[in-house]
Structure formats: structure tokens, C-alpha cells
Design a protein around this motif. Structure first.
Motif, PDB file in Angstrom:
ATOM      1  N   UNK A  18       0.846  -1.208   0.000  1.00 11.71           N
ATOM      2  CA  UNK A  18       0.000   0.000   0.000  1.00 11.71           C
ATOM      3  C   UNK A  18       0.874   1.248   0.000  1.00 11.71           C
ATOM      4  N   UNK A  19       1.900   1.251   0.864  1.00  9.41           N
ATOM      5  CA  UNK A  19       2.785   2.415   0.954  1.00  9.41           C
ATOM      6  C   UNK A  19       3.574   2.636  -0.319  1.00  9.41           C
ATOM      7  N   UNK A  20       4.064   1.531  -0.927  1.00 14.43           N
ATOM      8  CA  UNK A  20       4.856   1.656  -2.167  1.00 14.43           C
ATOM      9  C   UNK A  20       3.977   2.175  -3.301  1.00 14.43           C
ATOM     10  N   UNK A  21       2.736   1.670  -3.377  1.00  8.62           N
ATOM     11  CA  UNK A  21       1.816   2.130  -4.427  1.00  8.62           C
ATOM     12  C   UNK A  21       1.557   3.622  -4.292  1.00  8.62           C
ATOM     13  N   UNK A  22       1.364   4.081  -3.057  1.00 14.50           N
ATOM     14  CA  UNK A  22       1.139   5.509  -2.801  1.00 14.50           C
ATOM     15  C   UNK A  22       2.353   6.322  -3.275  1.00 14.50           C
ATOM     16  N   UNK A  23       3.553   5.835  -2.935  1.00 12.67           N
ATOM     17  CA  UNK A  23       4.782   6.548  -3.319  1.00 12.67           C
ATOM     18  C   UNK A  23       4.919   6.584  -4.837  1.00 12.67           C
ATOM     19  N   UNK A  24       4.613   5.464  -5.498  1.00  9.24           N
ATOM     20  CA  UNK A  24       4.720   5.402  -6.964  1.00  9.24           C
ATOM     21  C   UNK A  24       3.754   6.389  -7.611  1.00  9.24           C
ATOM     22  N   UNK A  73      10.980  -3.448 -10.065  1.00 10.38           N
ATOM     23  CA  UNK A  73       9.664  -3.372 -10.711  1.00 10.38           C
ATOM     24  C   UNK A  73       9.374  -1.965 -11.199  1.00 10.38           C
ATOM     25  N   UNK A  74       9.698  -0.978 -10.360  1.00 10.79           N
ATOM     26  CA  UNK A  74       9.409   0.403 -10.739  1.00 10.79           C
ATOM     27  C   UNK A  74      10.201   0.789 -11.998  1.00 10.79           C
ATOM     28  N   UNK A  75      11.494   0.407 -12.024  1.00 10.11           N
ATOM     29  CA  UNK A  75      12.350   0.790 -13.151  1.00 10.11           C
ATOM     30  C   UNK A  75      11.960   0.051 -14.430  1.00 10.11           C
ATOM     31  N   UNK A  76      11.657  -1.241 -14.319  1.00 16.42           N
ATOM     32  CA  UNK A  76      11.344  -2.016 -15.528  1.00 16.42           C
ATOM     33  C   UNK A  76       9.939  -1.740 -16.056  1.00 16.42           C
ATOM     34  N   UNK A  77       9.009  -1.480 -15.150  1.00 21.41           N
ATOM     35  CA  UNK A  77       7.615  -1.301 -15.573  1.00 21.41           C
ATOM     36  C   UNK A  77       7.255   0.157 -15.853  1.00 21.41           C
ATOM     37  N   UNK A  78       7.915   1.074 -15.128  1.00 16.75           N
ATOM     38  CA  UNK A  78       7.550   2.489 -15.270  1.00 16.75           C
ATOM     39  C   UNK A  78       8.594   3.299 -16.066  1.00 16.75           C
ATOM     40  N   UNK A 138      21.699   1.387 -12.304  1.00 21.73           N
ATOM     41  CA  UNK A 138      22.832   1.171 -13.207  1.00 21.73           C
ATOM     42  C   UNK A 138      22.594  -0.059 -14.088  1.00 21.73           C
ATOM     43  N   UNK A 139      22.116  -1.142 -13.455  1.00 23.68           N
ATOM     44  CA  UNK A 139      21.984  -2.391 -14.195  1.00 23.68           C
ATOM     45  C   UNK A 139      20.780  -2.410 -15.130  1.00 23.68           C
ATOM     46  N   UNK A 140      19.733  -1.685 -14.770  1.00 27.09           N
ATOM     47  CA  UNK A 140      18.497  -1.758 -15.547  1.00 27.09           C
ATOM     48  C   UNK A 140      18.311  -0.598 -16.529  1.00 27.09           C
ATOM     49  N   UNK A 141      18.641   0.617 -16.076  1.00 28.28           N
ATOM     50  CA  UNK A 141      18.390   1.794 -16.926  1.00 28.28           C
ATOM     51  C   UNK A 141      19.679   2.296 -17.582  1.00 28.28           C
ATOM     52  N   UNK A 142      20.682   2.544 -16.757  1.00 25.25           N
ATOM     53  CA  UNK A 142      21.931   3.128 -17.268  1.00 25.25           C
ATOM     54  C   UNK A 142      22.556   2.229 -18.334  1.00 25.25           C
ATOM     55  N   UNK A 143      22.637   0.943 -18.031  1.00 19.41           N
ATOM     56  CA  UNK A 143      23.272  -0.003 -18.943  1.00 19.41           C
ATOM     57  C   UNK A 143      22.560  -0.009 -20.293  1.00 19.41           C
ATOM     58  N   UNK A 144      21.273   0.154 -20.261  1.00 22.21           N
ATOM     59  CA  UNK A 144      20.447   0.106 -21.471  1.00 22.21           C
ATOM     60  C   UNK A 144      20.583   1.381 -22.306  1.00 22.21           C
ATOM     61  N   UNK A 145      20.751   2.531 -21.622  1.00 17.77           N
ATOM     62  CA  UNK A 145      20.601   3.814 -22.332  1.00 17.77           C
ATOM     63  C   UNK A 145      21.848   4.700 -22.383  1.00 17.77           C
ATOM     64  N   UNK A 146      22.914   4.336 -21.650  1.00 17.29           N
ATOM     65  CA  UNK A 146      24.040   5.281 -21.566  1.00 17.29           C
ATOM     66  C   UNK A 146      24.693   5.548 -22.925  1.00 17.29           C
ATOM     67  N   UNK A 147      24.715   4.528 -23.795  1.00 14.53           N
ATOM     68  CA  UNK A 147      25.358   4.708 -25.098  1.00 14.53           C
ATOM     69  C   UNK A 147      24.574   5.690 -25.963  1.00 14.53           C
TER      70      UNK A 147
END
Length: 731
Positions: A18-24, A73-78, A138-147
Motif C-alpha cells: 500500500x505504501x509503495x503504491x502511494x509513493x509510486x 519493478x518500478x524501473x522495468x515497468x515504469x 545502473x543495471x536496468x536503466x543506465x546499462x540500457x541507455x548510456x550509449x
């Protein structure tokens, strides 16, 4: 007894969801009430309780795993889906926004899970909550997009270099992601590639500009590029990039094209020096000074340019040289002006850098050690000083200008190798100035000697200083002699007499002869001798007639004329008071002079401008069969004339004297070195000898070897029996 309710895993995780959903929802900008203290404390307490329950109800590891999964989950889904569909600047903006949201999420979750950080993580040496957050991004977003992001940033930098306007704040925020993800990431994933692209960019620019632009225009562009690259670092690049960027600009725009740039035909370094482009030369110094060995090519061009200008002045002087010799005043003045001009560049545009002092020194050593129309530079400088310090020279220039010129003389002398040759020529000229009252004043004489003493040493000027002192004492003695004559009427010589008493060791050596003086002159000598012997008993007078001057009156038919002649000339003329005609042989017999001396005297009196004597037969040369008569018909528009003697070439004698002194100096240097070292190899002895003597002259190696052999023959040195190239000192 009260029982504490145990929170089950499912119940706790559900509560956390519930708390994580509110924060998201808050981060995604959806309508959601912010966290109040009550809801925050409820979440914190739930996690605290779940971590502090007794096993098997301690769910610390499960909560730690949940924290990691929430972020993933937040990084991969959102975050990732919306980032993948963006391009260019829009990609960068969205990336910065998602990074900002991620940091907020990590910060809030770290508050909720704070108890894990304090106890559980520390005890088990696990990565902290913040580290886990960074790793996820770093592993999910940066690695995918830094180039892709790097390509956009480099493209924008290129656009800015070409004059376009870009969002610097955006680039700063993007590159902060690289830095915060890890400094090695910034370096490896961005900086290396950005520097490579910069190298290509500036290489292309250099190739284009070097063909199109003049040297000043090119340097302005290079300086502007350096300024803008440093500005980029200040605004959005990391500080570690500055050194690499500056090095690339310097290498591509300055080092690689240095030769081509400096030697540009109409605008290179030589042209800038020729056209007095002070600002452009200063810019050249600023650009090349920070580069290792960058100033060496500039200093080489500077040296070559000065050498060429100096050689041109010398060539011009040689071409203009007349039968009377080199115009020393003009040439030396031009060399001084050249030195002043380029010393101003050294101290101004080139900030007194040692390389340029060295270049100036080496260039002037070339110019100042060349013979000009048969005259050495040492002789020319001595003649220049003589003209400058004479009465006419000082009146012409004025005291202040003379002092400035004397300072320049000392500067030029520093470049002349044969300083001992200058000293000998100067001493000869100084002696004649002082003895014949041609000096412009003791103040200027002493001023030059003081400067020389400071620059070269007291040994160089000691005799010259003593000559000035000698003249002062001689003038005082002459006043004393005149007072003596006034008190002793009976001893008066009958003619005005001035005697200059000098100390032999201080003055140049002069030719003496056993001249048979006329009776009038003998009486003068006897009177002074009587006076002098009363004043001192342990000094011997030696009369140097060659330096004497006489004023005699010639009673010619038209009018009497006062003749200013030498003592020798006067002795010849006074012979004709008692007879009308004398042969050459009779004159020789009566005066006891050598043929060489008498030829000069008779030529000056009968064959030159003023024919006071008539010669038979008439011709331009003197022979032993000639006869001479007093020319009573001689006249001149002046009532007083100076009858000059034919000039003597003193150069040969000066060079011989200096050569002799050099042999003594080499002997002294070798003995001094060997006395302290006892044993030395030949090469080292010669090397140390050259170093010791080079302050006064550059010794000839052959002469050193000859003097070493001479010292061996005189038992000062001996060769080592085991090694003939080694010498031993014999005490």
C-alpha cells in the motif's frame, strides 16, 4: 500478562505494498495525498516489528529482498518503457526526470526500511539500501541507455562548438548521472569517447584554418577554443575532463601545426617580430607556454630572426665601409638599438622566460663576434666608447643619453668572447683621451668602469681605474710644480711646461728612444727633475717623448703661425733655428732617431697637408738622400694649426700583446687547477682551463696544449708514466 501480536509475512508485505503504491503514484504525478507523519510512522513501525520479532518470525531478509524488488519493478515497468521510445534531447530530459524520481524513491524507501540499514545490513555486510538503489538503476536503466545518451550529448557539444545554443543545464544533469553511477562510468562510457570525437573535430578544424587563416587569426581561434573548452568543463563536464580537452586542443591546433604556423610566409613569427605585433606575440607565448617544449620552436624562430637582422646590419656596415674604416658609431648604435628592441620583447611579450633570454644571448653572441671589414667587434666597441667619452661625444648626446649608452655598451660586451682584446683596445684609447685632454669628464669615465667592474669583475678594470686616479694626482702635482716655479724664479725653464707623471704598471707600454733633445727642452727636463727629486727620493723618472705635445711659433714671411706638434716634430723644427738647410743624414745624426721614426716625422712636415719644410727633390716619399729647408713662404688662413703625424696601425701590436697575455693566463690557469687537483687527465684539464678562462676570452685548444707542453719543460707538470694522457703537478 500482555501478549504482542506477531505480524505475519503476507500481512506485512501487503501493508508495505500500500505504501509503495502511494509513493509510486506521487512520483508519477497522479492525484495522491502526500505522506503524513502517521502513515510514515505506521510503515516504519511495521518494518521495525517484522525485523525484531523472534525467529522464525524475523523477516529482515524478506524485507531486504522486497526493497530490491520494488525498485526493480518500478524501473522495468515504469521508467524503461517510456525511456526507450524517446530520442535526442527528449531522451535526455526524460532520463534526467526518471533519475530524479528514482533518487526520490530510494530516499523515501530508505526511510521506511531504515531499521534494516542500521542493524541487519551492517551485521551481515550487505550492500546498503542506497547502494542497492544505485545498482538497480545502473543495471536496468543506465546499462540500457548510456550509449544512446552519450551520442546525443556529444552531438549537442558539437552543435555548441559550431556556434549553436544548447541547454547546458540539461547536459550537466545528464552527465551527473554518469558521475553518480560511478566515476569510472563517466570516464569509460563518456569521457573517452567524447575526447576521441573532440580529437577528430579539432584535427579537421586545424587542417582547414591553417590553410585559410593568417597566423594571428589562427591563434585567436585557438585561444578562443581553449577558453570555450574550459568554459564547458565549468558548466557541465566533469572537472577531470579539462586536462584531456586542453591537451587535445593544444596538440591538434598548436603542436601538430607549429612549424607551419610559425613559418607562415607573411604572418608567421618572423613577420610578427618584423612588424612589431606585440599583442600577437604575447598571444603566441600564452598559447605555447603551457605545452611541454612548446616554446622551443618559438624561441628558435626568435633567435634566427635576431641573428638575421644582426647579420644584415653587419653586411650593411661592410658595404658602407670606406677607406677610412668601418663607421663604428653607426654600426654599434644600430646593434644597441636592436638589442633594446628585442630585450623589450623578451621582458614583455615573452614574460622574461629563460628560453628567450637564452635565444637572445646566443643570437647576439653570433652578431657580436664577427669581424667587420677587418676590424674585430672588440675593437669597434672600444672605438665607439672612445668617441662617446670624448668631449665631442658627450656634448653631442648629453649626460643622460651618454649614461644610457654606456649601460648598453656593458650589455653588448657581455656577448663578446674576446673581452681581454676589448680591454686592451679600450685602455689604449682611454690613455690617449686622458693624456691629450680629450676626455669628456672623469664622471663618465668612472661610470663606465663601475658598470664593467660589476659585470665582469675588478681584475678587468683595475688598471683602467688606476689610470683615472693617476691623472687626478698628476694634475695636483702640476699645480704644485707651478707653485714651485713661482717661488724659485731662478729655476724657471723659460717656456711653459706641463708634465704628467704616471705610474708605469697602470698604463699601456709606449715606445721610448734616446732622442737628442734641443737645449730648450733639456733645460725644461732638468728643472722638473730638480723639483721632483725634492719631493721623492725612491722613484725614477722615465721620459716618454712620443706622448709629448709642443706649441711652437713659426715666423713665416706672411704671418707668424702657432704650430701644435709632437715632441719629435718640435725637435726636428727647432734644428732649423740655427741653419737654413739640413740633409737627411744630418738630421739623423743630430736627433739620434731610427729611420722608421724620422721618415714619419719628415713626411708629416714636408709631404703632407702642411709643408712647413721644403724637400729636395720634391716627391711624396722620404729617402736618405733628401735635403730639407725651412719654408718661409708657408702660410695658412688659420693662426693656429695642428700638424698631424701619419696614423700608425696599433691593431697588430694590441693583438700581439693580448696574445702574449693569454699565454700567461693559460699558464696561470693550468697551474692553479693542477695545484688543487694534483692529478688530472688531459681532456679534463683542458675542459676546466677553458671554463676558467672563458669569462675573459675563448682560449684556443691548440694554445692550451702548447702551454701545457711548455709547463712540462719548465718542470711545473709531468706526464704519468703509466698513462701519458694524465698529468701530475710538481710542487
Amino acid at each position: 500478562m500482555d501478549y504482542v501480536k506477531v505480524i505475519g509475512l503476507e500481512e506485512g508485505l501487503s501493508h508495505m505494498e500500500v505504501g509503495v503504491t502511494k509513493l509510486t503514484r506521487i512520483l508519477e504525478g497522479k492525484k495522491e495525498a502526500p505522506f503524513d507523519s502517521e502513515s510514515y510512522m505506521r510503515l516504519y513501525t511495521t518494518i521495525y516489528n517484522m525485523c525484531t520479532q523472534k525467529p522464525p518470525h524475523d523477516y529482515s531478509q524478506e524485507l531486504y529482498d522486497m526493497y530490491h524488488k520494488v525498485l526493480e519493478d518500478y524501473l522495468t515497468q515504469r521508467a524503461l518503457p517510456c525511456l526507450k521510445e524517446k530520442h535526442g534531447v527528449f531522451l535526455l530530459r526524460k532520463l534526467v526526470l526518471r533519475w530524479s524520481h528514482h533518487k526520490v524513491m530510494v530516499r523515501w524507501l530508505a526511510r521506511f526500511f531504515h531499521y534494516l540499514d542500521r542493524y541487519y545490513i551492517g551485521r551481515r555486510s550487505l550492500p546498503s539500501l542506497k547502494e542497492v538503489g544505485m545498482t538497480c538503476f545502473r543495471d536496468l536503466v543506465y546499462k540500457e541507455l548510456h550509449s544512446r545518451a552519450k551520442d546525443v550529448v556529444i552531438e549537442l557539444i558539437h552543435e555548441e562548438r559550431e556556434g549553436g545554443q544548447i541547454d547546458r543545464a540539461l547536459l550537466k544533469n545528464v552527465l551527473d548521472i554518469y558521475v553518480e553511477t560511478g566515476t569510472d562510468k563517466y570516464k569509460n562510457d563518456f569521457e573517452v569517447l567524447m575526447l576521441k570525437d573532440s580529437t577528430s573535430y579539432y584535427s579537421r578544424k586545424a587542417a582547414s584554418w591553417i590553410e585559410e587563416d593568417s597566423c594571428p587569426e589562427y591563434m585567436q581561434k585557438a585561444e578562443e577554443c581553449l577558453r570555450k573548452e574550459k568554459e564547458r568543463v565549468a558548466h557541465y563536464l566533469h572537472s577531470t575532463s579539462e586536462a584531456g580537452l586542453v591537451e587535445i586542443v593544444q596538440r591538434e591546433l598548436l603542436v601538430k601545426v607549429a612549424k607551419q604556423l610559425l613559418e607562415k610566409e607573411h604572418s608567421g613569427c618572423g613577420a610578427l617580430l618584423r612588424d612589431d605585433k606585440v599583442d600577437d606575440l604575447s598571444r603566441m607565448y600564452r598559447l605555447y607556454q603551457p605545452i611541454a617544449k612548446g616554446l622551443e620552436p618559438v624561441a628558435d624562430v626568435f633567435k634566427q630572426h635576431i641573428t638575421a637582422e644582426g647579420n644584415a646590419l653587419i653586411k650593411q656596415a661592410e658595404d658602407a665601409a670606406t677607406s677610412s674604416g668601418v663607421q663604428d658609431q653607426v654600426l654599434v648604435t644600430q646593434i644597441m638599438e636592436l638589442h633594446d628592441k628585442y630585450m623589450a620583447y623578451v621582458t614583455g611579450s615573452f614574460q622574461s622566460h629563460t628560453l628567450f633570454h637564452k635565444a637572445l644571448k646566443e643570437a647576439f653572441e653570433v652578431c657580436c663576434n664577427k669581424n667587420v671589414a677587418g676590424s674585430s667587434s672588440a675593437e669597434l666597441l672600444a672605438i665607439f666608447c672612445d668617441n662617446l667619452l670624448s668631449k665631442g661625444g658627450i656634448e653631442k648626446l648629453g649626460d643622460e643619453a651618454v649614461e644610457h649608452t654606456l649601460e648598453n655598451v656593458v650589455k653588448l660586451l657581455a656577448y663578446i668572447r674576446d673581452k681581454d682584446l676589448f680591454a686592451e683596445f679600450y685602455r689604449k684609447k682611454q690613455a690617449r683621451r686622458l693624456l691629450f685632454d680629450r676626455s669628456g669628464g672623469e664622471e663618465h669615465e668612472s661610470s663606465l668602469l663601475t658598470n664593467l667592474k660589476q659585470k665582469i669583475g675588478g681584475q678587468f678594470t683595475s688598471k683602467m681605474e688606476c689610470m683615472v686616479t693617476d691623472m687626478t694626482l698628476a694634475k695636483e702635482q702640476q699645480l704644485d710644480f707651478e707653485a714651485y716655479l713661482n717661488t724659485c724664479v731662478a729655476t724657471k725653464p723659460g717656456i711653459d711646461l706641463t708634465v704628467t707623471v704616471l705610474t708605469t704598471g697602470f698604463w699601456p707600454s709606449y715606445k721610448t728612444s734616446d732622442l737628442n733633445l734641443p737645449s730648450e727642452m733639456i733645460k725644461c727636463i732638468q728643472v722638473f727633475k730638480a723639483y721632483y727629486e725634492q719631493r721623492t727620493s725612491h722613484r725614477r723618472l722615465m721620459w716618454v717623448y712620443s706622448l709629448g705635445t709642443c706649441h711652437v711659433v713659426g715666423r713665416f714671411s706672411a704671418k707668424p703661425i702657432e704650430l701644435i706638434v709632437s715632441t719629435y716634430q718640435a725637435a726636428v723644427l727647432l734644428l732649423f733655428n740655427n741653419t737654413e738647410r739640413l740633409t737627411y743624414n744630418e738630421i739623423v745624426e743630430q736627433l739620434n732617431l731610427s729611420h722608421e721614426d724620422l721618415v714619419r716625422l719628415l713626411h708629416s712636415l714636408s709631404c703632407a697637408k702642411y709643408k712647413i719644410l721644403k724637400k729636395e727633390p720634391m716627391s711624396k716619399t722620404i729617402s736618405r738622400t733628401d735635403a730639407f729647408e725651412f719654408n718661409s713662404n708657408f702660410t695658412d688662413r688659420m693662426r693656429r694649426i695642428k700638424v698631424p703625424l701619419p696614423p700608425m696601425d696599433e691593431r697588430k701590436k694590441v693583438v700581439e700583446d693580448v696574445d702574449k697575455d693569454r699565454r700567461y693566463a693559460i699558464d696561470a690557469a693550468v697551474v692553479r687547477i693542477m695545484k688543487s687537483r694534483k692529478v688530472l687527465p688531459h681532456q679534463q684539464l683542458v675542459s676546466e682551463c677553458v671554463e676558467l678562462l672563458s669569462k675573459m676570452f675563448k682560449p684556443d685548444i691548440k694554445m692550451i696544449k702548447k702551454q701545457i707542453e711548455d709547463l712540462i719543460s719548465r718542470d711545473y707538470l709531468e706526464r704519468d708514466t703509466d698513462n701519458l694522457n694524465t698529468f701530475k703537478y710538481l710542487a
